[in-house]
Design a protein around this motif. Structure first.
Motif, PDB file in Angstrom:
ATOM      1  N   LEU A   4       0.844  -1.196   0.000  1.00 40.76           N
ATOM      2  CA  LEU A   4       0.000   0.000   0.000  1.00 40.76           C
ATOM      3  C   LEU A   4       0.878   1.245   0.000  1.00 40.76           C
ATOM      4  O   LEU A   4       1.832   1.346   0.780  1.00 40.76           O
ATOM      5  CB  LEU A   4      -0.906  -0.007   1.239  1.00 40.76           C
ATOM      6  N   SER A   5       0.558   2.187  -0.858  1.00 40.26           N
ATOM      7  CA  SER A   5       1.293   3.449  -0.894  1.00 40.26           C
ATOM      8  C   SER A   5       1.123   4.188   0.433  1.00 40.26           C
ATOM      9  O   SER A   5       0.054   4.133   1.051  1.00 40.26           O
ATOM     10  CB  SER A   5       0.774   4.314  -2.045  1.00 40.26           C
ATOM     11  N   LEU A   7       0.608   7.125   0.865  1.00 37.83           N
ATOM     12  CA  LEU A   7      -0.457   8.110   0.732  1.00 37.83           C
ATOM     13  C   LEU A   7      -1.823   7.514   1.087  1.00 37.83           C
ATOM     14  O   LEU A   7      -2.757   8.236   1.435  1.00 37.83           O
ATOM     15  CB  LEU A   7      -0.493   8.664  -0.703  1.00 37.83           C
ATOM     16  N   GLU A   8      -1.926   6.179   1.005  1.00 37.39           N
ATOM     17  CA  GLU A   8      -3.194   5.504   1.281  1.00 37.39           C
ATOM     18  C   GLU A   8      -3.245   4.897   2.679  1.00 37.39           C
ATOM     19  O   GLU A   8      -4.290   4.414   3.106  1.00 37.39           O
ATOM     20  CB  GLU A   8      -3.426   4.401   0.254  1.00 37.39           C
ATOM     21  N   VAL A   9      -2.138   4.901   3.368  1.00 44.36           N
ATOM     22  CA  VAL A   9      -2.070   4.262   4.689  1.00 44.36           C
ATOM     23  C   VAL A   9      -2.861   5.067   5.713  1.00 44.36           C
ATOM     24  O   VAL A   9      -2.736   6.293   5.791  1.00 44.36           O
ATOM     25  CB  VAL A   9      -0.604   4.117   5.146  1.00 44.36           C
ATOM     26  N   LYS A  10      -3.680   4.362   6.492  1.00 46.05           N
ATOM     27  CA  LYS A  10      -4.506   4.982   7.521  1.00 46.05           C
ATOM     28  C   LYS A  10      -4.242   4.312   8.869  1.00 46.05           C
ATOM     29  O   LYS A  10      -3.800   3.165   8.926  1.00 46.05           O
ATOM     30  CB  LYS A  10      -5.998   4.848   7.183  1.00 46.05           C
ATOM     31  N   SER A  49       6.065   2.908   0.596  1.00 47.80           N
ATOM     32  CA  SER A  49       4.957   1.959   0.669  1.00 47.80           C
ATOM     33  C   SER A  49       5.216   0.956   1.780  1.00 47.80           C
ATOM     34  O   SER A  49       6.365   0.787   2.225  1.00 47.80           O
ATOM     35  CB  SER A  49       4.776   1.230  -0.663  1.00 47.80           C
TER      36      SER A  49
END
Length: 364
Positions: A4-5, A7-10, A49
């Protein structure tokens, strides 16, 4: 498993692989459930990532705890088996509730010593998960400071008793000493105990009586030894005789009291209080080190600092200027001031005295 990039990690996502720093240290371990501060760490090290685990429910890794069960007659009655899930934080929270009710009832009723012993034993079972520099309560009402201080002192006293080489039979008694050292506060007027302004001279005198009050409360309690009672009485004594209530010198202070006196200072200064915010644990360790010369037992202090600051290359820390870096070298003569790599530059904390480590974010 998927990549997962960043930028998408939560927050709440679980890692399926270790994340490493450019120098090869472990930034975040496999199985870590990401918190908001973990995202800050990833960004600080420009991680692009991460590999995530989407096959399991989100949540922290469960840790087994012991639970006594009824066994058939062929099995020793003291045998314990793993049967329920819990974490150190779970057992810590239960201990807070129990010591709070016990301390509030200490004057009017007997301490529920066996209930306290069982919960302390269950909490100590998770001691391997206790890192004195990194552990913090999940939630804390500042009015409950005295209870958190007591439970943290129990954990830290157990560890320090072990570190200085006391026999194993003393480790749990040292934990009791930490748990009960401020029990005498139950007899202090709450308007004094929780006063946010500086105390008057007479109020200071009354506060100091918590040591003798604690000894009196514990005097007839079973399942603890005399050292636990003496720790309640003596934990504010100093080896040069300048402490209270009896102005004892080092030769007359019980070893449990010396242990509790050290960990009590540490936790008192690193927990938030009504009248003072928490301080950096590393600055507190430096102050404890300075007090070892004449006030605290120097050999116990040295062991405490050496063990607590067993830094290893790859530990991730946040500095007092909010920069995040990686420890690359530690000089044992200056254990709280290692060299830290920040954005590719080495920060030598022994030379840059205006900076200090505010927090350990990840261990190798």
């Amino acid at each position: 498993m998927a990549s997962l990039s960043i930028l998408e990690v939560k927050p709440g996502i679980k890692l399926s692989k270790d994340v490493h720093t450019p120098l090869g240290g472990v930034l975040l371990h496999k199985g870590t459930v990401l918190l908001p501060r973990d995202l800050d760490i990833l960004r600080a090290f420009m991680v692009q990532s991460v590999d995530i685990d989407n096959s399991l429910p989100e949540g922290s890794k469960a840790v087994f705890s012991k639970k006594k069960v009824e066994l058939d007659s062929s099995v020793a009655p003291t045998q314990e088996i793993v049967s329920t899930y819990s974490t150190l934080h779970d057992e810590y929270d239960k201990m807070i509730i129990l010591i709070k009710s016990a301390q509030q009832a200490a004057i009017a009723a007997d301490l529920p010593i066996y209930e306290l012993r069982n919960q302390l034993d269950t909490m100590i079972y998770h001691i391997k998960d206790y890192n004195l520099l990194m552990f913090s309560p999940r939630s804390m009402n500042e009015h409950d400071y005295i209870y958190h201080n007591s439970v943290l002192c129990a954990l830290s006293s157990y560890q320090l008793a072990k570190w200085i080489g006391l026999p194993q039979k003393d480790w749990m008694q040292a934990a009791f000493a930490g748990l009960f050292h401020d029990l005498g506060n139950a007899k202090i007027d709450p308007t004094i105990l929780y006063k946010p302004q500086p105390l008057t001279a007479s109020e200071i005198e009354e506060m100091r009586r918590h040591t003798t009050y604690g000894y009196q409360i514990l005097k007839n309690v079973t399942a603890i030894n005399e050292g636990v009672r003496l720790a309640a009485l003596q934990h504010h004594e100093k080896v040069d005789g300048s402490g209270y209530p009896l102005h004892l010198d080092g030769s007359k202070i019980h070893v449990y009291a010396k242990i509790v006196g050290i960990v009590d200072i540490f936790h008192a200064m690193t927990l938030n209080r009504l009248y003072r915010k928490s301080q950096s644990p590393y600055m507190v360790l430096e102050q404890i080190h300075s007090e070892a010369f004449g006030k605290l037992d120097p050999s116990i202090v040295q062991t405490f600092i050496n063990k607590v600051t067993e830094f290893h290359n790859g530990m991730i820390v946040r500095l007092s200027n909010e920069q995040i870096g990686e420890i690359v070298f530690t000089d044992r003569d200056h254990p709280t001031r290692p060299m830290v790599s920040v954005s590719g530059e080495i920060v030598n904390l022994t030379q840059q005295r205006q900076l200090y480590i505010e927090e350990v974010l990840s261990t190798k």
